[in-house]
Design a protein around this motif. Sequence first.
Motif, PDB file in Angstrom:
ATOM      1  N   GLN A 102      98.318  73.414 115.052  1.00 58.04           N
ATOM      2  CA  GLN A 102      97.265  72.405 115.105  1.00 58.04           C
ATOM      3  C   GLN A 102      96.071  72.903 115.912  1.00 58.04           C
ATOM      4  OE1 GLN A 102      99.580  69.138 116.592  1.00 58.04           O
ATOM      5  NE2 GLN A 102      99.873  68.268 114.546  1.00 58.04           N
ATOM      6  N   LEU A 103      96.336  73.637 116.988  1.00 62.46           N
ATOM      7  CA  LEU A 103      95.235  74.222 117.765  1.00 62.46           C
ATOM      8  C   LEU A 103      94.425  75.193 116.918  1.00 62.46           C
ATOM      9  CD1 LEU A 103      96.837  74.925 121.258  1.00 62.46           C
ATOM     10  CD2 LEU A 103      94.945  73.376 120.757  1.00 62.46           C
ATOM     11  N   ALA A 104      95.126  76.025 116.153  1.00 60.59           N
ATOM     12  CA  ALA A 104      94.425  76.983 115.286  1.00 60.59           C
ATOM     13  C   ALA A 104      93.592  76.255 114.240  1.00 60.59           C
ATOM     14  CB  ALA A 104      95.436  77.915 114.613  1.00 60.59           C
ATOM     15  N   ILE A 105      94.138  75.207 113.663  1.00 61.98           N
ATOM     16  CA  ILE A 105      93.419  74.449 112.634  1.00 61.98           C
ATOM     17  C   ILE A 105      92.183  73.782 113.225  1.00 61.98           C
ATOM     18  CG2 ILE A 105      93.573  72.447 111.095  1.00 61.98           C
ATOM     19  CD1 ILE A 105      96.568  73.269 110.697  1.00 61.98           C
ATOM     20  N   ARG A 106      92.323  73.185 114.396  1.00 62.22           N
ATOM     21  CA  ARG A 106      91.166  72.544 115.049  1.00 62.22           C
ATOM     22  C   ARG A 106      90.073  73.560 115.343  1.00 62.22           C
ATOM     23  NH1 ARG A 106      94.621  69.710 119.278  1.00 62.22           N
ATOM     24  NH2 ARG A 106      95.662  68.179 117.997  1.00 62.22           N
ATOM     25  N   LEU A 107      90.489  74.723 115.824  1.00 58.06           N
ATOM     26  CA  LEU A 107      89.525  75.774 116.149  1.00 58.06           C
ATOM     27  C   LEU A 107      88.771  76.230 114.901  1.00 58.06           C
ATOM     28  CD1 LEU A 107      88.564  77.783 118.395  1.00 58.06           C
ATOM     29  CD2 LEU A 107      90.366  79.296 117.584  1.00 58.06           C
ATOM     30  N   ILE A 108      89.491  76.429 113.812  1.00 59.77           N
ATOM     31  CA  ILE A 108      88.868  76.885 112.565  1.00 59.77           C
ATOM     32  C   ILE A 108      87.961  75.802 111.987  1.00 59.77           C
ATOM     33  CG2 ILE A 108      89.339  77.556 110.182  1.00 59.77           C
ATOM     34  CD1 ILE A 108      91.999  78.751 111.271  1.00 59.77           C
ATOM     35  N   ASP A 109      88.453  74.569 111.941  1.00 60.29           N
ATOM     36  CA  ASP A 109      87.681  73.484 111.345  1.00 60.29           C
ATOM     37  C   ASP A 109      86.435  73.148 112.153  1.00 60.29           C
ATOM     38  OD1 ASP A 109      89.466  73.393 109.299  1.00 60.29           O
ATOM     39  OD2 ASP A 109      90.516  71.598 110.000  1.00 60.29           O
ATOM     40  N   ALA A 110      86.458  73.389 113.445  1.00 62.75           N
ATOM     41  CA  ALA A 110      85.294  73.095 114.289  1.00 62.75           C
ATOM     42  C   ALA A 110      84.122  74.016 113.971  1.00 62.75           C
ATOM     43  CB  ALA A 110      85.662  73.214 115.760  1.00 62.75           C
ATOM     44  N   GLN A 111      84.388  75.149 113.322  1.00 65.44           N
ATOM     45  CA  GLN A 111      83.330  76.106 113.003  1.00 65.44           C
ATOM     46  C   GLN A 111      82.515  75.694 111.784  1.00 65.44           C
ATOM     47  OE1 GLN A 111      82.729  78.662 115.157  1.00 65.44           O
ATOM     48  NE2 GLN A 111      84.320  77.549 116.277  1.00 65.44           N
ATOM     49  N   HIS A 112      83.068  74.863 110.923  1.00 65.07           N
ATOM     50  CA  HIS A 112      82.402  74.434 109.686  1.00 65.07           C
ATOM     51  C   HIS A 112      81.929  75.645 108.880  1.00 65.07           C
ATOM     52  CE1 HIS A 112      82.574  70.333 111.108  1.00 65.07           C
ATOM     53  NE2 HIS A 112      81.982  70.704 112.228  1.00 65.07           N
ATOM     54  N   ASP A 113      82.777  76.671 108.838  1.00 61.49           N
ATOM     55  CA  ASP A 113      82.464  77.916 108.134  1.00 61.49           C
ATOM     56  C   ASP A 113      83.307  77.985 106.866  1.00 61.49           C
ATOM     57  OD1 ASP A 113      81.777  80.445 107.343  1.00 61.49           O
ATOM     58  OD2 ASP A 113      82.466  81.444 109.168  1.00 61.49           O
ATOM     59  N   TYR A 122      95.880  78.235 104.894  1.00 58.52           N
ATOM     60  CA  TYR A 122      97.095  78.966 105.233  1.00 58.52           C
ATOM     61  C   TYR A 122      97.725  78.405 106.508  1.00 58.52           C
ATOM     62  CZ  TYR A 122     100.236  82.787 106.372  1.00 58.52           C
ATOM     63  OH  TYR A 122     101.350  83.513 106.690  1.00 58.52           O
ATOM     64  N   CYS A 123      96.901  78.139 107.519  1.00 60.94           N
ATOM     65  CA  CYS A 123      97.414  77.576 108.775  1.00 60.94           C
ATOM     66  C   CYS A 123      98.006  76.194 108.551  1.00 60.94           C
ATOM     67  CB  CYS A 123      96.307  77.523 109.825  1.00 60.94           C
ATOM     68  SG  CYS A 123      95.805  79.136 110.439  1.00 60.94           S
ATOM     69  N   ARG A 124      97.372  75.403 107.687  1.00 57.27           N
ATOM     70  CA  ARG A 124      97.921  74.078 107.364  1.00 57.27           C
ATOM     71  C   ARG A 124      99.276  74.220 106.669  1.00 57.27           C
ATOM     72  NH1 ARG A 124      94.062  70.231 108.192  1.00 57.27           N
ATOM     73  NH2 ARG A 124      91.941  71.029 108.205  1.00 57.27           N
ATOM     74  N   GLY A 125      99.393  75.202 105.784  1.00 53.99           N
ATOM     75  CA  GLY A 125     100.677  75.447 105.138  1.00 53.99           C
ATOM     76  C   GLY A 125     101.751  75.792 106.147  1.00 53.99           C
ATOM     77  N   LYS A 126     101.405  76.641 107.105  1.00 59.45           N
ATOM     78  CA  LYS A 126     102.361  76.996 108.161  1.00 59.45           C
ATOM     79  C   LYS A 126     102.750  75.769 108.979  1.00 59.45           C
ATOM     80  CE  LYS A 126     103.293  81.368 108.117  1.00 59.45           C
ATOM     81  NZ  LYS A 126     104.678  81.837 108.085  1.00 59.45           N
TER      82      LYS A 126
END
Length: 167
Positions: A102-113, A122-126
């Motif tokens: 969840q930390l990885a997903i939040r970090l990625i989604d916060a970038q809006h990239d 992939y992280c959500r799948g994991k």
Amino acid sequence: RPAVVIGPPERPPLSGVILTGQLRPGDAILKVIRAMPFPVLLARAELGFLKGAHVESLRDLGLLLGMRADIKDVMLLSQLYLLLAENHALLNDKERAASYCQLAIRLIDAQHDTSLLAWSLYCRGKLYVFKNQLLKASKQFHLCLLLRKKMSAFDGGADCLFELGSI
């Protein structure tokens, strides 16, 4: 009278032991270890993970967690969190593994990239794998595969995701 400390002695960083072969590396060696680039330390932690030394890998990753404020690369930080999640999952701590995902997903989604969208899927799948929601996990892996195919990034990882999505 000196204070008596009960408990295990302070352990030196594993990297110092590996680099020097000594149980207590000197201050100069510890300074060199802390100056190592983040990707090198992350690769060493991943190597420990692949060798099955999950506790040692977690120790190295703990050292990296202390350095995370200095790292600006979202991809490296998310890889750190995902590797932490994998290690904890293999040590039967699925709850902590899910929290690192969840930390990885939040970090990625916060970038809006949009270039990180496949990695986010992939992280959500994991995350769903660690939560034992395999149907949702396969859907996320399949979406990740489709996105990677559209971006012409079809490689060995995409093949693996395709196999997981077709199950």
